[in-house]
Enzyme design. Structure first.
Site, PDB file in Angstrom:
ATOM      1  N   ASP A  93     -50.810  -9.228  62.179  1.00 46.50           N
ATOM      2  CA  ASP A  93     -50.349  -8.145  63.028  1.00 46.50           C
ATOM      3  C   ASP A  93     -48.898  -8.433  63.420  1.00 46.50           C
ATOM      4  O   ASP A  93     -48.327  -9.453  63.031  1.00 46.50           O
ATOM      5  CB  ASP A  93     -51.268  -7.966  64.245  1.00 46.50           C
ATOM      6  CG  ASP A  93     -51.260  -9.166  65.166  1.00 46.50           C
ATOM      7  OD1 ASP A  93     -50.426 -10.069  64.990  1.00 46.50           O
ATOM      8  OD2 ASP A  93     -52.103  -9.212  66.080  1.00 46.50           O
ATOM      9  N   ASP A 267     -60.406  -4.817  61.606  1.00 45.43           N
ATOM     10  CA  ASP A 267     -60.431  -6.176  62.128  1.00 45.43           C
ATOM     11  C   ASP A 267     -60.925  -6.083  63.552  1.00 45.43           C
ATOM     12  O   ASP A 267     -60.685  -5.071  64.232  1.00 45.43           O
ATOM     13  CB  ASP A 267     -59.028  -6.797  62.142  1.00 45.43           C
ATOM     14  CG  ASP A 267     -58.238  -6.337  63.352  1.00 45.43           C
ATOM     15  OD1 ASP A 267     -58.217  -7.069  64.359  1.00 45.43           O
ATOM     16  OD2 ASP A 267     -57.659  -5.225  63.319  1.00 45.43           O
TER      17      ASP A 267
END
Lengths: 377, 377
Positions: A93, A267
Site C-alpha cells: 500500500d 486484502d
C-alpha cells in the site's frame, strides 16, 4: 525474472470475474485474497505455510516498513521478497491509510503528509514521490498510488476535497512510478459515499496509465449495504481489462458480495487478527473459541477440512490455548482462518469458471448459518 | 498399544551412556532432551515440528495442567496425548517444583502442600497421592514421584529435612502409582549440596521399585561445578539398568558435561524461553538477535543447518522480528533452538556409539567459542 505485468479476464458469471494476473514472480489467480504481512510477516505464520494455503500474493505496509526496518535497509538486504523469505508477488500500500489511522500529529498539505511515528515519535514526511520511492526500494510488484482516505461518514465537501487531492496525487504517483518492467502501479478511486464523486474519480483514473484500479475509502465504518452500493456505482467505470482491487475488505460475506459485483482482489487483517483473538472462520460460520461452551468439546473445528489446524485439534484444546494466551493458539487459529479465506476464493474461482457462482454464493451463506455446527450424518 | 516400559543400555564411552527406553508409545533414544510443553504445548511450535526435529518425548507440567484445563477434564477428553496432538511418549513432573516456585501462600506438612493458584488464587492441595492421580489421569508415560525441592544454597538441616520428606513421599508416590503396564514411575534423588545426603537418597531410592531415577534439586542457582560434583557423587549409586534423568537442566554445556557423567535424560525451558526472548543457540555459540549489530547482517544463523529457520532467514530479518515483537520471531528462534538441542543430542548418541564422545565434547565446545561466527572458507 523476466516478463511483463498483465491481466487476463478468463470468464464472467453475472457480475463475477475469473482472471489471472501475470507477473515475473508468478501468477495471481483472481478473485484473490491477499494475506496482510504488515511488518514483513503474516503474523504467526511461516511464509511457506501461507503459500501452501494457496495465497499467490501477500500485502506489505509501506507505513510500517518505512519506520522499521526502513526502506533503504530492506533494499540493501536485497528487497522485501528476500527479506521476508517470500519469493512470490507482493503488493504494497502507499502508507496513506496508516498515516491517518496510526501516526501522531499529522499535518496534511498539497505536498503530502508530515507525521510522527507511533513507535518513537520521530518526524517523517510522506509525499506521492516518497511513497513510490519506498515501494520501489522494497521491490514491490504492485505499488499503490499515494492517496488520502477519509473515514465515513464525512461531509460531501470533505469527500470532494480528499478525492480531488487524491487525483492530483495519482498523477504524481504514476509519474514517480515511471517504467518498472514487470511491476505495476494501481490508482485508487476515492469519493466517500458520494456516487457522483466516485464516478468522477473512477473516470479520471481510468484515463491514466495505471495497471489496475482499486476502490479505496470503503470498509471504514459504513454499513455493508453502502459499501456494496458504492462498488456498484463505480464498477461500470472501471476498465474491464484491468484488475479491480477492493482495499481493506473484509469479512467472508463482504468478499462474496464484492466478487458478485466484479471485484478481483482483496486484502484484510480480519482473518489474521481474529486468529490472534480466539475467533475462527470456518465453512460453518464463526466460532468464538473463548466461549466456555468449547471447554469440553472434543470435536475439531471442521473434521473434513484440508487444514490440519481445523482438523487435528479439538475445540476444547483450542479453547485451552486461547484461555492461556498460548502462542500456539494464535498460530493454529490464524492458520484456520487464512486456510478458510483461501478456500473461499478457490471455491469462488471454480464456481465462476463453471458458471455456477450464484449457487456457490447461496450455498456458502447457508453453511455460515449453521453457527459452527457441521451436520453430522 | 501394547508392550512394557524398559530401558536398554546399548553402549558406554567413558562415563557417557547410549541407551534406549521402550514404551508402548514409541522408543526414546538416550541421551534425550525433552522439550518442555508446560501447558500442553511446546510454546510457539506445532507438535509435528517438535517431532520432526527428533524429539522422542516431551514434558508436561502437572502444576500447570491441574490448574488449566484440569486433569479430570484432560482425562475426559481422552488424555494429554490426544489433547495436545502428540501421540509419542510424555513425561510429567509431579508439580512439587512449580508449587514452590510459582504458587502463592504455600503451606507444607507431612501430608503434602496446600497452596493458592498463581492464576486465580483458588486453593489447591497436592499430596503424593493426588500428584500421582493427576499424572495417571493425564495418561503420562513417565510419572515422577512427588518431592520437595529446595533452592541452593540451603542449610544442611534444611536439605536433610527435605530429602527425608521426599523419601517418605517417594514410598507413597510409588504405592499410589501402583501397576500401570507400559508406564513408568521415577524416583527423585534430593539432598541439596550435601554429598552424604545425596548418596543416602540415591541408595534408598535404588532399593525401591522405580523404573528410573532422577536427580532433582540441581540447576537451582548453584555454580555448574557444584552441579557436576553432585552428579559425580550420586552416579555410582544409581542402578545401571535404569535411566538417569537430570531434572530442569540446562545449557548445551550443562548437557554435554552431564552426559559425560552418565546422565541419560534432560528437560529444560532454556531453548524455548530463550527463543521467545531473541536468543539463538547454534553450533557456533549463542547469538543475541536483539543486538543492533545484526540489523544489517544478511547472513543466516547457520547456512549449513538442516533447520530452515537457521538457514533461510537473515540475521537482519530475525533482528527486525525480535525488535517488532513479532510472533514469527519467537516461532523461528524457538525452532532454531530446539533443532540445535536435538542435533546436539543426536551428535552425542552417534559419538558414544562410535567411542569418540571425548572428541565430540571437545569439538562442540571449540565451536561454541566462535561466538556466532562460522568459518567462511
Amino acid at each position: 525474472m523476466t516478463g511483463r505485468f498483465s491481466y487476463r479476464l478468463i470468464a464472467r458469471d453475472g457480475g463475477a470475474r475469473l482472471g489471472e494476473i501475470s507477473t515475473p514472480r508468478g501468477a495471481i489467480r483472481t478473485p484473490a485474497f491477499m494475506p496482510v504481512g504488515t511488518a514483513a510477516t503474516v503474523k504467526a505464520m511461516y511464509p511457506e505455510q501461507v503459500r501452501s494455503l494457496g495465497a499467490d500474493i501477500v500485502l506489505g505496509n509501506t507505513y510500517h516498513l518505512m519506520l522499521r526496518p526502513g526502506a533503504e535497509r530492506v533494499a540493501a538486504l536485497g528487497g522485501l521478497h528476500r527479506f521476508m523469505n517470500w519469493p512470490h508477488p507482493i503488493l504494497t500500500d502507499s502508507g496513506g491509510f496508516q498515516v491517518m489511522s496510526l501516526a501522531k500529529l499529522r499535518k496534511l498539505d498539497e505536498n503530502g503528509v508530515t507525521f510522527q511515528s507511533h513507535i518513537d515519535g520521530a518526524r517523517h514526511v510522506l509525499t506521492p514521490e516518497r511513497s513510490m520511492e519506498i515501494q520501489r526500494l522494497l521491490g514491490s510488484d504492485i505499488q499503490m498510488q499515494f492517496d488520502e482516505c477519509v473515514r465515513l461518514p464525512c461531509s460531501k465537501d470533505e469527500a470532494e476535497r480528499a478525492m480531488r487531492l487524491s487525483l492530483r496525487w495519482a498523477e504524481r504517483s504514476r509519474k514517480a512510478f515511471g517504467d518498472q518492467p514487470g511491476r505495476a502501479c494501481f490508482g485508487i478511486v476515492q469519493g466517500g459515499a458520494e456516487p457522483a464523486l466516485r464516478i468522477e474519480s473512477a473516470r479520471v483514473l481510468a484515463d491514466m496509465d495505471f495497471h489496475g484500479l482499486a476502490v479505496g475509502g470503503l470498509a471504514v465504518g459504513e454499513p455493508q449495504a453502502l459499501m456494496l452500493a458504492m462498488i456498484e456505482t463505480v464498477m461500470p467505470h472501471l476498465p474491464e481489462d484491468k484488475p479491480h482491487y477492493l482495499m481493506g475488505v473484509g469479512s467472508p460475506d463482504d468478499l462474496i458480495e464484492s466478487i458478485a459485483r466484479g471485484i478481483d482482489m482483496f486484502d484484510c487483517v480480519m482473518p489474521t487478527r481474529a486468529g490472534r483473538h480466539g475467533l475462527a472462520y470456518t465453512r460453518w460460520g464463526k466460532i468464538n473459541l473463548r466461549n466456555a461452551r468449547n471447554a469440553e468439546d472434543s470435536r475439531p473445528l471442521d473434521p473434513h477440512s484440508s487444514c490440519p489446524a481445523a482438523r487435528d485439534y479439538s475445540r476444547a484444546y483450542l479453547h485451552h490455548l486461547v484461555r492461556c494466551q498460548e502462542i500456539l493458539g494464535m498460530m493454529l487459529l490464524t492458520w484456520v482462518n487464512l486456510a478458510y479465506y483461501q478456500e473461499l476464493m478457490a471455491g469462488a474461482r471454480a464456481a465462476i469458471a463453471e458458471g455456477r457462482f450464484a449457487d456457490y454464493r447461496r450455498q456458502v451463506k447457508a453453511d455460515w448459518e449453521r453457527s459452527g455446527e457441521p451436520f453430522t450424518p
